[in-house]
Write a protein that holds these residues in place. Sequence first.
Motif, PDB file in Angstrom:
ATOM      1  N   LEU A 127       0.738  -1.202  -0.072  1.00  0.00           N
ATOM      2  CA  LEU A 127      -0.093   0.096  -0.060  1.00  0.00           C
ATOM      3  C   LEU A 127       0.874   1.289  -0.033  1.00  0.00           C
ATOM      4  CD1 LEU A 127      -3.055   1.053   0.412  1.00  0.00           C
ATOM      5  CD2 LEU A 127      -2.557   1.146   2.708  1.00  0.00           C
ATOM      6  N   THR A 128       0.531   2.115  -0.863  1.00  0.00           N
ATOM      7  CA  THR A 128       1.013   3.725  -0.869  1.00  0.00           C
ATOM      8  C   THR A 128      -0.185   4.430  -0.146  1.00  0.00           C
ATOM      9  OG1 THR A 128       2.336   2.970  -2.700  1.00  0.00           O
ATOM     10  CG2 THR A 128       2.051   5.359  -2.190  1.00  0.00           C
ATOM     11  N   VAL A 129       0.249   5.392   0.532  1.00  0.00           N
ATOM     12  CA  VAL A 129      -0.710   6.540   1.117  1.00  0.00           C
ATOM     13  C   VAL A 129      -0.049   7.878   0.960  1.00  0.00           C
ATOM     14  CG1 VAL A 129      -1.825   4.766   2.708  1.00  0.00           C
ATOM     15  CG2 VAL A 129       0.436   6.287   3.486  1.00  0.00           C
ATOM     16  N   LEU A 130      -1.080   8.944   1.334  1.00  0.00           N
ATOM     17  CA  LEU A 130      -0.480  10.128   1.523  1.00  0.00           C
ATOM     18  C   LEU A 130      -0.261  10.821   2.749  1.00  0.00           C
ATOM     19  CD1 LEU A 130      -0.477  13.030  -0.696  1.00  0.00           C
ATOM     20  CD2 LEU A 130      -2.830  13.003   0.125  1.00  0.00           C
ATOM     21  N   ILE A 148      -0.120   0.228   7.879  1.00  0.00           N
ATOM     22  CA  ILE A 148      -0.263  -0.790   7.032  1.00  0.00           C
ATOM     23  C   ILE A 148       0.515  -0.544   5.434  1.00  0.00           C
ATOM     24  CG2 ILE A 148      -2.045  -1.853   8.139  1.00  0.00           C
ATOM     25  CD1 ILE A 148      -3.865  -0.431   6.199  1.00  0.00           C
ATOM     26  N   ALA A 149       1.169   0.557   5.376  1.00  0.00           N
ATOM     27  CA  ALA A 149       1.608   1.062   4.142  1.00  0.00           C
ATOM     28  C   ALA A 149       3.174   0.770   4.173  1.00  0.00           C
ATOM     29  CB  ALA A 149       1.344   2.723   4.122  1.00  0.00           C
ATOM     30  N   ARG A 150       3.674   0.543   2.783  1.00  0.00           N
ATOM     31  CA  ARG A 150       4.894   0.648   2.713  1.00  0.00           C
ATOM     32  C   ARG A 150       5.787   1.613   1.867  1.00  0.00           C
ATOM     33  NH1 ARG A 150       6.505  -4.564   0.642  1.00  0.00           N
ATOM     34  NH2 ARG A 150       8.300  -3.428   0.063  1.00  0.00           N
ATOM     35  N   ALA A 151       4.621   2.564   1.492  1.00  0.00           N
ATOM     36  CA  ALA A 151       5.197   3.996   0.785  1.00  0.00           C
ATOM     37  C   ALA A 151       4.508   4.989   1.039  1.00  0.00           C
ATOM     38  CB  ALA A 151       5.364   3.433  -0.615  1.00  0.00           C
ATOM     39  N   VAL A 152       4.738   6.350   1.061  1.00  0.00           N
ATOM     40  CA  VAL A 152       4.210   7.456   1.327  1.00  0.00           C
ATOM     41  C   VAL A 152       4.580   8.392   0.351  1.00  0.00           C
ATOM     42  CG1 VAL A 152       3.922   9.377   3.055  1.00  0.00           C
ATOM     43  CG2 VAL A 152       3.953   7.232   3.952  1.00  0.00           C
ATOM     44  N   VAL A 163       8.414   8.099  -0.458  1.00  0.00           N
ATOM     45  CA  VAL A 163       9.173   7.472   0.485  1.00  0.00           C
ATOM     46  C   VAL A 163       8.856   6.012   0.733  1.00  0.00           C
ATOM     47  CG1 VAL A 163      10.045   7.614   2.653  1.00  0.00           C
ATOM     48  CG2 VAL A 163       9.693   9.835   1.560  1.00  0.00           C
ATOM     49  N   THR A 164       9.724   5.191   0.577  1.00  0.00           N
ATOM     50  CA  THR A 164       9.436   3.872   0.720  1.00  0.00           C
ATOM     51  C   THR A 164      10.252   2.987   2.155  1.00  0.00           C
ATOM     52  OG1 THR A 164      11.241   3.235  -0.686  1.00  0.00           O
ATOM     53  CG2 THR A 164       9.199   3.420  -1.632  1.00  0.00           C
ATOM     54  N   GLY A 188      14.813   7.897   4.868  1.00  0.00           N
ATOM     55  CA  GLY A 188      14.436   6.475   3.920  1.00  0.00           C
ATOM     56  C   GLY A 188      14.789   6.881   2.589  1.00  0.00           C
ATOM     57  N   ASP A 189      14.396   5.634   2.130  1.00  0.00           N
ATOM     58  CA  ASP A 189      14.705   5.945   0.440  1.00  0.00           C
ATOM     59  C   ASP A 189      13.500   6.675  -0.209  1.00  0.00           C
ATOM     60  OD1 ASP A 189      16.611   3.790   1.000  1.00  0.00           O
ATOM     61  OD2 ASP A 189      15.003   2.010   0.806  1.00  0.00           O
ATOM     62  N   ARG A 190      13.957   7.287  -1.116  1.00  0.00           N
ATOM     63  CA  ARG A 190      13.207   8.583  -1.536  1.00  0.00           C
ATOM     64  C   ARG A 190      13.346   8.635  -3.024  1.00  0.00           C
ATOM     65  NH1 ARG A 190      12.492  13.355   1.536  1.00  0.00           N
ATOM     66  NH2 ARG A 190      13.397  14.617  -0.228  1.00  0.00           N
TER      67      ARG A 190
END
Length: 359
Positions: A127-130, A148-152, A163-164, A188-190
Amino acid sequence: MPETKGFELRRNDYSLSEDQEAVRGLFAEFFAAECPTTRVRAAEPLGYDERLWQGLAKMGAVSMGLPESAGGDGATMVELALVAEEYGRVIAPVPLIEAVTAARTLARCGGGSAAQWIAGNVDGLPLTVLALHPVVSGARQLVPAGAIARAVVALDGDDLVLVTSAEPPPFVPNQGTAPLAWWDPSAGDREVLATGARARELFATALGEWKVLTAAALVGLADEVKRLGAEFTKTRTTMGVPVGSLQGVSHPLADVEIEVSGARNLTRKAAWFAEHEPRARPELLPMSYANAVRCATQAARVGLHVQGGFGFTLESDVTLYFRRVKGWSALAGDPSNELLAIGDVLATSDAAASWSPSA
Protein backbone atom coordinates in the motif's frame (compact mmCIF):
# COMPACT_ATOMS: atom_id res chain seq x y z
CA MET A 1 -17.47 31.45 -19.53
CA PRO A 2 -18.40 29.67 -22.78
CA GLU A 3 -16.37 26.57 -21.98
CA THR A 4 -18.49 25.84 -18.89
CA LYS A 5 -21.91 26.64 -20.34
CA GLY A 6 -22.69 23.00 -20.95
CA PHE A 7 -22.18 22.28 -17.27
CA GLU A 8 -24.62 24.93 -16.04
CA LEU A 9 -27.44 22.50 -15.24
CA ARG A 10 -25.12 19.91 -13.69
CA ARG A 11 -23.70 22.54 -11.35
CA ASN A 12 -27.03 22.74 -9.57
CA ASP A 13 -28.39 19.23 -10.10
CA TYR A 14 -27.61 16.67 -7.41
CA SER A 15 -29.47 13.75 -8.99
CA LEU A 16 -27.49 10.70 -10.07
CA SER A 17 -27.36 9.08 -13.48
CA GLU A 18 -28.36 5.43 -13.92
CA ASP A 19 -24.70 4.43 -14.09
CA GLN A 20 -23.92 6.33 -10.90
CA GLU A 21 -26.86 4.73 -9.12
CA ALA A 22 -25.56 1.35 -10.26
CA VAL A 23 -22.09 2.09 -8.86
CA ARG A 24 -23.53 3.26 -5.56
CA GLY A 25 -25.81 0.24 -5.33
CA LEU A 26 -23.03 -2.24 -6.13
CA PHE A 27 -20.75 -1.02 -3.37
CA ALA A 28 -23.63 -0.54 -0.94
CA GLU A 29 -24.53 -4.22 -1.40
CA PHE A 30 -20.92 -5.29 -0.95
CA PHE A 31 -20.43 -3.34 2.28
CA ALA A 32 -23.81 -4.36 3.70
CA ALA A 33 -23.04 -8.03 3.08
CA GLU A 34 -19.36 -8.07 3.99
CA CYS A 35 -18.96 -5.50 6.75
CA PRO A 36 -21.35 -5.81 9.72
CA THR A 37 -20.28 -4.03 12.89
CA THR A 38 -19.07 -7.35 14.30
CA ARG A 39 -16.41 -7.39 11.60
CA VAL A 40 -15.51 -3.77 12.31
CA ARG A 41 -15.03 -4.62 15.99
CA ALA A 42 -13.01 -7.73 15.14
CA ALA A 43 -10.52 -5.56 13.22
CA GLU A 44 -9.76 -3.46 16.30
CA PRO A 45 -7.44 -2.12 17.62
CA LEU A 46 -5.49 -1.80 14.35
CA GLY A 47 -8.61 -0.96 12.36
CA TYR A 48 -7.65 -3.04 9.32
CA ASP A 49 -9.20 -6.17 7.81
CA GLU A 50 -6.86 -7.41 5.08
CA ARG A 51 -9.35 -9.93 3.66
CA LEU A 52 -12.04 -7.25 3.36
CA TRP A 53 -9.55 -4.92 1.69
CA GLN A 54 -8.54 -7.57 -0.83
CA GLY A 55 -12.19 -8.17 -1.68
CA LEU A 56 -12.82 -4.47 -2.15
CA ALA A 57 -9.72 -4.10 -4.32
CA LYS A 58 -10.92 -6.94 -6.56
CA MET A 59 -14.13 -5.01 -7.11
CA GLY A 60 -12.07 -2.20 -8.59
CA ALA A 61 -12.51 0.32 -5.78
CA VAL A 62 -9.09 1.83 -6.55
CA SER A 63 -8.69 1.10 -10.25
CA MET A 64 -12.05 2.66 -11.12
CA GLY A 65 -10.69 6.09 -10.21
CA LEU A 66 -7.59 5.85 -12.38
CA PRO A 67 -7.37 7.13 -15.97
CA GLU A 68 -7.52 4.56 -18.73
CA SER A 69 -3.88 5.37 -19.56
CA ALA A 70 -2.97 3.96 -16.13
CA GLY A 71 -5.14 0.87 -16.52
CA GLY A 72 -8.18 2.33 -14.79
CA ASP A 73 -11.81 2.92 -15.65
CA GLY A 74 -11.76 6.72 -15.66
CA ALA A 75 -14.40 7.17 -12.95
CA THR A 76 -14.83 10.75 -11.75
CA MET A 77 -14.66 12.18 -8.25
CA VAL A 78 -18.47 11.99 -8.08
CA GLU A 79 -18.46 8.20 -8.46
CA LEU A 80 -15.60 7.91 -5.99
CA ALA A 81 -17.55 10.04 -3.50
CA LEU A 82 -20.52 7.68 -3.85
CA VAL A 83 -18.28 4.73 -2.98
CA ALA A 84 -16.73 6.64 -0.08
CA GLU A 85 -20.18 7.41 1.33
CA GLU A 86 -21.06 3.71 1.42
CA TYR A 87 -17.67 2.95 2.98
CA GLY A 88 -18.38 5.50 5.71
CA ARG A 89 -21.86 4.11 6.26
CA VAL A 90 -20.36 0.85 7.57
CA ILE A 91 -17.10 2.44 8.88
CA ALA A 92 -15.22 -0.29 7.02
CA PRO A 93 -11.73 -1.10 8.38
CA VAL A 94 -10.00 -0.61 5.03
CA PRO A 95 -7.70 2.15 3.64
CA LEU A 96 -10.03 3.09 0.77
CA ILE A 97 -9.56 6.86 0.67
CA GLU A 98 -5.83 6.68 1.34
CA ALA A 99 -5.27 4.16 -1.46
CA VAL A 100 -7.45 6.00 -3.99
CA THR A 101 -5.89 9.42 -3.49
CA ALA A 102 -2.33 8.10 -3.52
CA ALA A 103 -2.92 6.03 -6.66
CA ARG A 104 -4.48 8.96 -8.52
CA THR A 105 -1.53 11.16 -7.54
CA LEU A 106 1.00 8.58 -8.72
CA ALA A 107 -0.89 8.26 -12.00
CA ARG A 108 -0.60 12.00 -12.55
CA CYS A 109 3.14 11.84 -11.92
CA GLY A 110 3.94 8.87 -14.11
CA GLY A 111 7.45 7.62 -14.74
CA GLY A 112 9.87 6.08 -12.27
CA SER A 113 8.41 3.39 -10.04
CA ALA A 114 4.94 4.97 -10.00
CA ALA A 115 3.38 2.12 -12.00
CA GLN A 116 4.67 -0.45 -9.52
CA TRP A 117 3.16 1.32 -6.53
CA ILE A 118 -0.10 2.05 -8.35
CA ALA A 119 -0.39 -1.68 -9.00
CA GLY A 120 0.06 -2.33 -5.29
CA ASN A 121 -2.86 -0.08 -4.41
CA VAL A 122 -5.02 -1.56 -7.16
CA ASP A 123 -4.32 -5.13 -6.05
CA GLY A 124 -4.57 -4.35 -2.34
CA LEU A 125 -0.87 -4.66 -1.38
CA PRO A 126 1.72 -3.22 -0.95
CA LEU A 127 0.00 0.00 0.00
CA THR A 128 0.99 3.59 -0.80
CA VAL A 129 -0.69 6.43 1.12
CA LEU A 130 -0.59 10.22 1.33
CA ALA A 131 1.13 12.29 4.03
CA LEU A 132 -1.40 15.04 4.70
CA HIS A 133 1.05 17.72 5.85
CA PRO A 134 4.08 19.23 4.10
CA VAL A 135 7.32 17.85 5.47
CA VAL A 136 9.08 19.81 8.20
CA SER A 137 12.74 18.87 8.30
CA GLY A 138 13.50 16.57 11.19
CA ALA A 139 9.85 16.21 12.17
CA ARG A 140 7.75 13.11 11.81
CA GLN A 141 4.01 13.07 11.25
CA LEU A 142 1.11 10.70 11.85
CA VAL A 143 0.07 9.27 8.50
CA PRO A 144 -3.42 7.80 7.89
CA ALA A 145 -3.08 4.07 7.14
CA GLY A 146 0.64 4.52 7.76
CA ALA A 147 0.75 1.38 9.93
CA ILE A 148 -0.15 -0.82 6.95
CA ALA A 149 1.68 1.11 4.20
CA ARG A 150 5.02 0.48 2.56
CA ALA A 151 5.25 3.86 0.85
CA VAL A 152 4.17 7.46 1.42
CA VAL A 153 3.70 10.31 -1.06
CA ALA A 154 4.71 13.61 0.59
CA LEU A 155 5.51 17.22 -0.22
CA ASP A 156 9.04 17.96 0.97
CA GLY A 157 9.89 21.57 0.26
CA ASP A 158 9.55 22.01 -3.50
CA ASP A 159 9.63 18.27 -4.17
CA LEU A 160 6.84 15.73 -4.26
CA VAL A 161 8.56 12.56 -3.08
CA LEU A 162 7.81 8.87 -2.72
CA VAL A 163 9.29 7.49 0.49
CA THR A 164 9.46 3.70 0.78
CA SER A 165 10.10 1.33 3.65
CA ALA A 166 10.77 -2.41 3.78
CA GLU A 167 8.14 -2.75 6.52
CA PRO A 168 5.37 -0.48 7.84
CA PRO A 169 6.27 1.44 11.01
CA PRO A 170 4.64 0.49 14.34
CA PHE A 171 0.93 1.12 14.88
CA VAL A 172 0.07 4.08 17.11
CA PRO A 173 -2.91 3.22 19.38
CA ASN A 174 -5.76 5.71 19.11
CA GLN A 175 -9.40 5.93 20.18
CA GLY A 176 -10.60 6.03 16.58
CA THR A 177 -8.82 2.69 15.95
CA ALA A 178 -7.37 3.94 12.68
CA PRO A 179 -4.13 2.30 11.44
CA LEU A 180 -1.99 5.37 12.19
CA ALA A 181 1.79 5.36 12.29
CA TRP A 182 4.61 7.87 12.53
CA TRP A 183 6.50 8.45 9.28
CA ASP A 184 9.47 10.71 8.65
CA PRO A 185 9.10 11.55 4.95
CA SER A 186 12.47 13.33 4.98
CA ALA A 187 14.26 10.03 5.69
CA GLY A 188 14.44 6.61 4.09
CA ASP A 189 14.54 5.61 0.43
CA ARG A 190 13.22 8.55 -1.59
CA GLU A 191 12.25 9.13 -5.19
CA VAL A 192 11.41 12.59 -6.49
CA LEU A 193 8.12 12.49 -8.41
CA ALA A 194 7.81 16.18 -9.30
CA THR A 195 9.41 19.50 -8.44
CA GLY A 196 8.52 23.17 -8.09
CA ALA A 197 5.07 24.49 -8.91
CA ARG A 198 4.06 21.14 -10.40
CA ALA A 199 4.88 19.34 -7.14
CA ARG A 200 2.87 21.82 -5.07
CA GLU A 201 -0.08 21.58 -7.45
CA LEU A 202 -0.09 17.79 -7.35
CA PHE A 203 0.00 17.79 -3.56
CA ALA A 204 -2.80 20.36 -3.29
CA THR A 205 -4.95 18.31 -5.67
CA ALA A 206 -4.31 15.12 -3.73
CA LEU A 207 -5.09 16.75 -0.39
CA GLY A 208 -8.27 18.29 -1.81
CA GLU A 209 -9.43 14.92 -3.12
CA TRP A 210 -8.66 13.28 0.23
CA LYS A 211 -10.80 15.88 2.00
CA VAL A 212 -13.74 15.55 -0.39
CA LEU A 213 -13.73 11.75 -0.16
CA THR A 214 -13.38 11.90 3.63
CA ALA A 215 -16.30 14.34 3.67
CA ALA A 216 -18.35 11.81 1.69
CA ALA A 217 -17.40 9.06 4.15
CA LEU A 218 -18.46 11.27 7.06
CA VAL A 219 -21.80 11.90 5.35
CA GLY A 220 -22.36 8.15 5.10
CA LEU A 221 -21.37 7.74 8.75
CA ALA A 222 -23.78 10.51 9.81
CA ASP A 223 -26.62 8.99 7.80
CA GLU A 224 -26.15 5.60 9.40
CA VAL A 225 -25.79 6.83 12.97
CA LYS A 226 -28.99 8.85 12.47
CA ARG A 227 -30.72 5.65 11.33
CA LEU A 228 -29.46 3.76 14.38
CA GLY A 229 -30.81 6.45 16.68
CA ALA A 230 -34.18 6.57 14.92
CA GLU A 231 -34.56 2.78 14.98
CA PHE A 232 -33.84 2.74 18.70
CA THR A 233 -36.63 5.24 19.40
CA LYS A 234 -39.15 2.97 17.68
CA THR A 235 -38.63 0.18 20.20
CA ARG A 236 -38.59 2.15 23.46
CA THR A 237 -41.44 3.75 25.37
CA THR A 238 -41.65 6.20 28.24
CA MET A 239 -44.76 7.20 30.18
CA GLY A 240 -46.80 5.00 27.88
CA VAL A 241 -45.70 6.62 24.59
CA PRO A 242 -42.92 5.83 22.08
CA VAL A 243 -39.71 7.70 22.83
CA GLY A 244 -39.66 8.90 19.22
CA SER A 245 -42.93 10.80 19.71
CA LEU A 246 -41.29 13.22 22.14
CA GLN A 247 -40.20 16.52 20.59
CA GLY A 248 -36.95 16.45 22.54
CA VAL A 249 -36.06 13.27 20.62
CA SER A 250 -37.76 13.64 17.24
CA HIS A 251 -36.70 17.23 16.56
CA PRO A 252 -32.94 16.63 17.00
CA LEU A 253 -33.20 13.60 14.70
CA ALA A 254 -35.05 15.69 12.13
CA ASP A 255 -32.33 18.33 12.38
CA VAL A 256 -29.72 15.66 11.67
CA GLU A 257 -31.66 14.50 8.61
CA ILE A 258 -31.64 18.05 7.25
CA GLU A 259 -27.92 18.41 7.96
CA VAL A 260 -27.09 15.10 6.26
CA SER A 261 -29.04 16.04 3.15
CA GLY A 262 -27.26 19.38 2.89
CA ALA A 263 -23.83 17.88 3.57
CA ARG A 264 -24.39 15.24 0.90
CA ASN A 265 -25.32 17.84 -1.70
CA LEU A 266 -22.38 20.08 -0.83
CA THR A 267 -19.96 17.15 -0.97
CA ARG A 268 -21.22 15.97 -4.34
CA LYS A 269 -21.01 19.50 -5.66
CA ALA A 270 -17.43 19.80 -4.40
CA ALA A 271 -16.60 16.46 -6.03
CA TRP A 272 -18.11 17.55 -9.34
CA PHE A 273 -16.20 20.84 -9.42
CA ALA A 274 -12.98 19.13 -8.33
CA GLU A 275 -13.29 16.86 -11.36
CA HIS A 276 -14.60 19.22 -14.04
CA GLU A 277 -13.77 22.81 -13.03
CA PRO A 278 -11.17 22.64 -10.24
CA ARG A 279 -10.23 26.33 -10.50
CA ALA A 280 -13.81 27.66 -10.55
CA ARG A 281 -14.89 26.89 -6.97
CA PRO A 282 -11.83 25.91 -4.88
CA GLU A 283 -13.57 27.03 -1.69
CA LEU A 284 -15.95 24.06 -2.01
CA LEU A 285 -13.19 21.64 -0.94
CA PRO A 286 -12.62 22.98 2.60
CA MET A 287 -16.34 23.87 2.85
CA SER A 288 -17.49 20.31 2.18
CA TYR A 289 -14.93 18.85 4.57
CA ALA A 290 -15.60 21.26 7.44
CA ASN A 291 -19.36 20.89 7.02
CA ALA A 292 -19.21 17.09 6.93
CA VAL A 293 -17.13 17.00 10.12
CA ARG A 294 -19.70 19.20 11.86
CA CYS A 295 -22.63 17.18 10.49
CA ALA A 296 -21.18 13.80 11.48
CA THR A 297 -20.25 15.05 14.95
CA GLN A 298 -23.79 16.35 15.49
CA ALA A 299 -25.31 13.10 14.22
CA ALA A 300 -23.15 10.97 16.53
CA ARG A 301 -23.92 13.18 19.52
CA VAL A 302 -27.68 13.03 18.89
CA GLY A 303 -27.49 9.28 18.30
CA LEU A 304 -25.84 8.81 21.67
CA HIS A 305 -28.35 10.99 23.49
CA VAL A 306 -31.51 9.40 22.08
CA GLN A 307 -30.28 6.00 23.23
CA GLY A 308 -29.90 7.23 26.79
CA GLY A 309 -27.63 5.28 29.09
CA PHE A 310 -27.20 2.44 26.58
CA GLY A 311 -25.83 4.83 23.95
CA PHE A 312 -22.77 5.60 26.07
CA THR A 313 -21.71 1.96 26.48
CA LEU A 314 -18.96 0.37 24.42
CA GLU A 315 -21.42 -2.33 23.36
CA SER A 316 -23.54 0.25 21.53
CA ASP A 317 -22.92 0.58 17.80
CA VAL A 318 -23.58 4.30 18.13
CA THR A 319 -20.52 4.56 20.37
CA LEU A 320 -18.54 2.70 17.71
CA TYR A 321 -19.56 5.36 15.19
CA PHE A 322 -18.92 8.16 17.69
CA ARG A 323 -15.33 7.01 18.13
CA ARG A 324 -14.83 6.83 14.37
CA VAL A 325 -16.12 10.33 13.69
CA LYS A 326 -13.83 11.73 16.36
CA GLY A 327 -10.85 9.85 14.93
CA TRP A 328 -11.52 10.53 11.24
CA SER A 329 -12.15 14.23 11.88
CA ALA A 330 -8.72 14.68 13.43
CA LEU A 331 -6.63 12.95 10.75
CA ALA A 332 -5.86 16.16 8.85
CA GLY A 333 -5.51 18.30 11.98
CA ASP A 334 -7.94 20.68 13.66
CA PRO A 335 -11.06 20.84 11.42
CA SER A 336 -11.63 24.47 12.44
CA ASN A 337 -8.57 25.35 10.37
CA GLU A 338 -10.72 24.67 7.31
CA LEU A 339 -12.65 27.85 8.10
CA LEU A 340 -9.42 29.81 7.74
CA ALA A 341 -8.71 27.95 4.51
CA ILE A 342 -12.11 28.98 3.14
CA GLY A 343 -11.38 32.59 3.97
CA ASP A 344 -7.93 32.41 2.39
CA VAL A 345 -9.35 31.00 -0.85
CA LEU A 346 -12.14 33.56 -1.08
CA ALA A 347 -9.71 36.39 -0.30
CA THR A 348 -7.60 35.68 -3.37
CA SER A 349 -8.41 37.72 -6.43
CA ASP A 350 -9.00 34.70 -8.69
CA ALA A 351 -11.45 33.07 -6.29
CA ALA A 352 -13.18 36.36 -5.53
CA ALA A 353 -13.75 36.96 -9.23
CA SER A 354 -15.33 33.52 -9.72
CA TRP A 355 -17.46 33.44 -6.57
CA SER A 356 -20.57 35.26 -5.43
CA PRO A 357 -23.17 34.42 -2.73
CA SER A 358 -25.68 33.38 -5.40
CA ALA A 359 -23.26 31.16 -7.35
